[in-house]
Design a protein around this motif. Structure first.
Motif, PDB file in Angstrom:
ATOM      1  N   ILE A 133      29.906  -2.303  75.748  1.00  0.00           N
ATOM      2  CA  ILE A 133      30.736  -1.182  75.559  1.00  0.00           C
ATOM      3  C   ILE A 133      29.561   0.007  74.877  1.00  0.00           C
ATOM      4  O   ILE A 133      29.812   1.262  75.261  1.00  0.00           O
ATOM      5  N   LEU A 178      31.814   4.019  79.668  1.00  0.00           N
ATOM      6  CA  LEU A 178      32.707   3.793  78.420  1.00  0.00           C
ATOM      7  C   LEU A 178      32.162   4.329  77.013  1.00  0.00           C
ATOM      8  O   LEU A 178      30.995   4.587  76.923  1.00  0.00           O
ATOM      9  N   PHE A 198      33.100   5.329  72.699  1.00  0.00           N
ATOM     10  CA  PHE A 198      33.827   5.292  71.511  1.00  0.00           C
ATOM     11  C   PHE A 198      34.191   6.607  71.225  1.00  0.00           C
ATOM     12  O   PHE A 198      33.520   7.450  71.267  1.00  0.00           O
ATOM     13  N   LYS A 199      35.252   7.054  70.683  1.00  0.00           N
ATOM     14  CA  LYS A 199      35.557   8.314  70.298  1.00  0.00           C
ATOM     15  C   LYS A 199      36.502   8.256  69.395  1.00  0.00           C
ATOM     16  O   LYS A 199      37.534   7.603  69.267  1.00  0.00           O
ATOM     17  N   ASP A 250      45.179   4.073  79.606  1.00  0.00           N
ATOM     18  CA  ASP A 250      44.112   3.108  79.890  1.00  0.00           C
ATOM     19  C   ASP A 250      43.216   3.092  78.504  1.00  0.00           C
ATOM     20  O   ASP A 250      41.779   3.065  78.923  1.00  0.00           O
ATOM     21  N   ILE A 251      43.165   3.297  77.527  1.00  0.00           N
ATOM     22  CA  ILE A 251      42.438   3.394  76.451  1.00  0.00           C
ATOM     23  C   ILE A 251      42.834   2.520  75.256  1.00  0.00           C
ATOM     24  O   ILE A 251      44.221   2.005  75.314  1.00  0.00           O
ATOM     25  N   ILE A 252      41.858   1.791  74.611  1.00  0.00           N
ATOM     26  CA  ILE A 252      42.374   1.092  73.494  1.00  0.00           C
ATOM     27  C   ILE A 252      42.081   1.833  72.086  1.00  0.00           C
ATOM     28  O   ILE A 252      40.989   2.495  71.824  1.00  0.00           O
ATOM     29  N   ILE A 305      38.546   3.351  72.418  1.00  0.00           N
ATOM     30  CA  ILE A 305      37.411   3.074  73.257  1.00  0.00           C
ATOM     31  C   ILE A 305      38.080   2.993  74.592  1.00  0.00           C
ATOM     32  O   ILE A 305      39.337   2.470  74.721  1.00  0.00           O
ATOM     33  N   GLY A 306      37.261   3.319  75.602  1.00  0.00           N
ATOM     34  CA  GLY A 306      37.944   3.726  76.851  1.00  0.00           C
ATOM     35  C   GLY A 306      36.810   4.213  77.613  1.00  0.00           C
ATOM     36  O   GLY A 306      35.646   4.382  77.510  1.00  0.00           O
TER      37      GLY A 306
END
Lengths: 241, 530
Positions: free
Chosen positions: A149, A156, A158-159, A184-186, A219-220
């Motif tokens: 990731i 991919l 992180f934001k 579709d993001i975590i 994350i996505g």
């Protein structure tokens, strides 16, 4: 070619400085390197860095000039010598209160001192490396996933996303947001302003009411995150019209 | 056939027989090897025999004892002791090797086989055993069974002495004293000398005047009691000369006592480290699935703390004594040894080692250690720290499976932390297990409720967990990542297979709870099938 991001001033081009400079460059930052050691400066120029400065870290006027001339807002103190990092941090904080300082250290002891000196973020490199070894030994699959990731899969990301006023998330309970299905993001955690400025993991089970100003950590896939951000902004704009 | 040919044939026959060697090794381990699993039980058994036999003999002093107890003591206990004595004599050395050596020598030098020399050598070796202190005690311990001779009953004492054999601590104590043989002998000479001089002189001056001193034996008795600073006071000097002598030997006595104390203390000081190290090695050999950390650097200390917190076993190796002592004081297992040398790993069974981590601050050392480890085990997992980029290839060549550089880690973290400080902190919290938030792996076990399920069907939210992704092992082993695929945030209709690994995030309790559920469902399924 991607557009250049912020300017960053990096102190030190030793073992740590070199790696950080290269990573910053890789991530499209405009890197300025300040060093007093001639050998390190030479290496930096061989490695292809354009903005290189010779500094005397004990000369406050010189440091002030560098900062004012270029308008840096972020400083990296990455000398191999911990004491120099502490000294630099405290110098800058004494002159400019608002500057963002990230510093490197090798022990808890120095980390404490750096925080006292006013560093905004401190990276304990030894701790990070030791923990990495632990994960490689005990939880290889997790290491692999996090590496994937963070570093391997450039699609991919992180934001941290701040919720704008009146957007479709404003006022909604986090459990009803359905991030996975819709975007579709975590979402791994949140800085809920109502509960103070601290980061909480979403899995703690606290039911958060989302408000403007809260920060989501997600994350996505980059495009999914972009889409999410766009929709978030649009919904906020639509409301004002 | 000549005696020499019979001897040589017999020796070669034994040398060729695996069975004979196996049996001998078994007994050798049982009797002499402290690390041997079953020695403990043998020792307990022998201790029981000794204590029971001593109890019987003491009881017998006053009252006649039961016939069966008498038989038990005389035949069984003594029998076992006798067998043990003979076994020990047998395993003490390999006589067949003496014969074979001589035979080979004789062929090489084209001389005749010297039967006499060989027999002499064999007998010499066995006598060496018979005259060793512990063997003498063993032999004397066998004697009390002939209690028709009352005096032999005193030898019951030797049965108590025999306990020495079965307790490691007392043996260590004796070893410590043995290391100061010369000093102790000097002390003994000195004491004898002083006792002689003072005893004779007090006898000369007081024999007529003092009713308590009538023989030379009295004089020596008085002298030793005074020197030792015990001073019962049952015999006191009565003449001026006698008192004068007393003054002198009181002073000498204090000197001698402190001399004795210092010898013993210094012996312990010197030997204690060795004893401790043996203890540690003993403990290490009991561990299963442990890590070896070479070099107790700051990074190693952090790793050790983490491993300790997660209740994992590990052993620390460092060249410097101060470092190992610091590790020991924290309660970790640590040995002072040079990990680049063969001796360091000689006593370690690599089948029980899960991985070796070399964390010294010099690439050169790490390379040497890697090579050294690889010379002992080809497939133990090996992680090494690197400092210089140029060493990457060398370390890989030296056999390191995984390299870690704090500088690189700092670089990667540093670049990301500028952009996403909160996210990186979150990841850091997960990695350091702060705030109890964790990332963990859960394997899809056969028959568990995860098998053949679609991701959408498992409501991980219910367990307060987040699914980050799934790692699918295509086939084969764990260490190569070529055969593994990572599916980030899999869609709802993603079907889980056996051996897939779920990467989940959540709090400690939630993760443990979930893992237990998965294992239980798998076990239940296996039971149903039966």
């Amino acid at each position: 070619m991607l557009e250049k991001k912020d300017k960053v001033l990096l102190f030190g081009y030793g073992k740590y400085g070199e790696q950080i400079a290269k990573q910053l460059l890789y991530n499209n930052y405009e890197v300025y390197i300040a060093e007093y050691d001639k050998k390190n400066l030479k290496r930096a120029s061989i490695d292809g860095f354009e903005h290189i400065m010779v500094v005397d870290i004990e000369n406050d006027d010189e440091l002030t000039d560098i900062l004012l001339d270029n308008g840096f807002r972020k400083i990296f103190c990455a000398f191999d010598n911990e004491e120099e990092n502490i000294y630099l941090t405290i110098t800058f904080k004494a002159i400019f209160k608002k500057i963002d300082i990230i510093a490197i250290c090798e022990s808890k002891e120095t980390e404490r001192k750096l925080k006292l000196a006013g560093a905004n973020k401190v990276i304990d490199t030894m701790e990070a490396a030791a923990n990495r070894i632990f994960f490689i030994l005990e939880k290889q699959a997790v290491t692999e996933a996090i590496d994937h990731i963070l570093f391997k899969d450039s699609s991919l990301a992180f934001k941290e996303i701040e919720i704008p006023q009146n957007s479709f998330l404003d006022g909604i309970n986090i459990k009803d947001a359905k991030f996975k299905n819709r975007f579709d993001i975590i979402v791994i955690g949140i800085v809920d302003k109502e509960l103070g400025n601290k980061f909480t993991f979403i899995t703690k089970g606290v039911s958060h009411k989302l408000d403007a100003g809260d920060i989501l950590v997600v994350i996505g896939k980059k495009e999914s995150i972009d889409r999410f951000e766009k929709e978030l902004k649009n919904s906020s704009k639509n409301y004002t019209h | 056939m000549k005696l020499s040919t019979i001897l040589v044939n017999f020796a070669f026959h034994l040398e060729g027989s695996q069975k004979y060697k196996k049996i001998k090794l078994f007994f050798k381990n049982l009797l002499e090897n402290d690390d041997y699993k079953y020695k403990k039980y043998f020792d307990y058994f022998m201790i029981f025999l000794i204590l029971s036999s001593v109890a019987i003999i003491i009881e017998e002093v006053k009252t006649p004892i039961n016939k069966w107890l008498y038989y038990y003591d005389v035949y069984f206990v003594t029998g076992v002791f006798l067998i043990e004595y003979l076994l020990r004599m047998w395993v003490y050395n390999d006589s067949r090797k003496i014969i074979i050596d001589e035979f080979e020598n004789s062929i090489f030098l084209e001389k005749e086989f010297n039967t006499k020399k060989v027999l002499k050598e064999i007998i010499k070796k066995k006598i060496e055993y018979v005259t060793s202190p512990l063997a003498i005690i063993d032999l004397l311990a066998i004697l009390p069974s002939y209690r028709e001779l009352r005096i032999l009953r005193v030898f019951v004492l030797f049965r108590v002495f025999k306990l020495l054999r079965y307790s490691q601590n007392i043996t260590h104590f004796l070893q410590v004293l043995a290391s100061k043989k010369l000093e102790l002998f000097t002390l003994l000479l000195l004491v004898t000398f002083v006792v002689l001089i003072s005893g004779i002189s007090i006898y000369v001056f007081e024999e007529q005047q003092n009713p308590n001193i009538s023989t030379l034996f009295d004089a020596f008795y008085w002298s030793l009691v005074t020197i030792s600073t015990v001073g019962y006071g049952d015999i006191t000097p009565e003449t001026k000369e006698g008192r004068a002598i007393t003054l002198i030997i009181i002073l000498t006595g204090i000197g001698l006592i402190s001399f004795a104390t210092s010898i013993i203390v210094s012996a312990f000081n010197e030997k204690m480290d060795e004893v401790k190290e043996n203890r540690i090695l003993h403990n290490i050999n009991k561990l299963n699935n442990f890590y070896i950390i070479c070099g107790y650097t700051h990074m190693a200390e952090l790793l050790a703390n983490r491993l300790k917190r997660e209740k994992k076993n590990f052993v620390i190796l460092d060249l410097k004594k101060e470092k190992t002592e610091r590790a020991l004081s924290k309660g970790y297992l640590a040995i002072t040894a040079d990990a680049t040398k063969k001796e360091a790993f000689k006593k370690i069974d690599f089948k029980r080692v899960k991985a070796v981590v070399t964390l010294t601050e010099k690439d050169m050392h790490n390379i040497f250690i890697c090579l050294n480890v690889r010379s002992f085990s080809r497939d133990v997992f090996l992680i090494s720290r690197t400092i210089d980029k140029n060493s990457y290839k060398k370390l890989k060549l030296a056999g390191a499976d995984y390299l870690i550089s704090p500088y690189e880690t700092a670089g990667i973290f540093g670049a990301k932390i500028i952009e996403q400080p909160i996210a990186i902190e979150a990841i850091n919290d997960i990695l350091t297990a702060k705030k109890n938030a964790l990332c963990d792996q859960v394997e899809v076990l056969k028959g568990s409720f995860l098998e053949n399920r679609r991701v959408g069907e498992i409501d991980l939210g219910k367990y307060k967990l987040i699914l980050l992704g799934v790692i699918r092992v295509k086939e084969g082993d764990f260490s190569t990542d070529l055969k593994r695929e990572f599916f980030f945030n899999p869609p709802e209709d993603f079907k889980l297979k056996i051996n897939d690994i779920l990467i989940i995030m959540g709090y400690n309790i939630s993760i443990n709870n979930f893992k237990t559920l998965v294992t239980e469902s798998s076990i239940k399924h296996a039971r149903k099938k039966r």
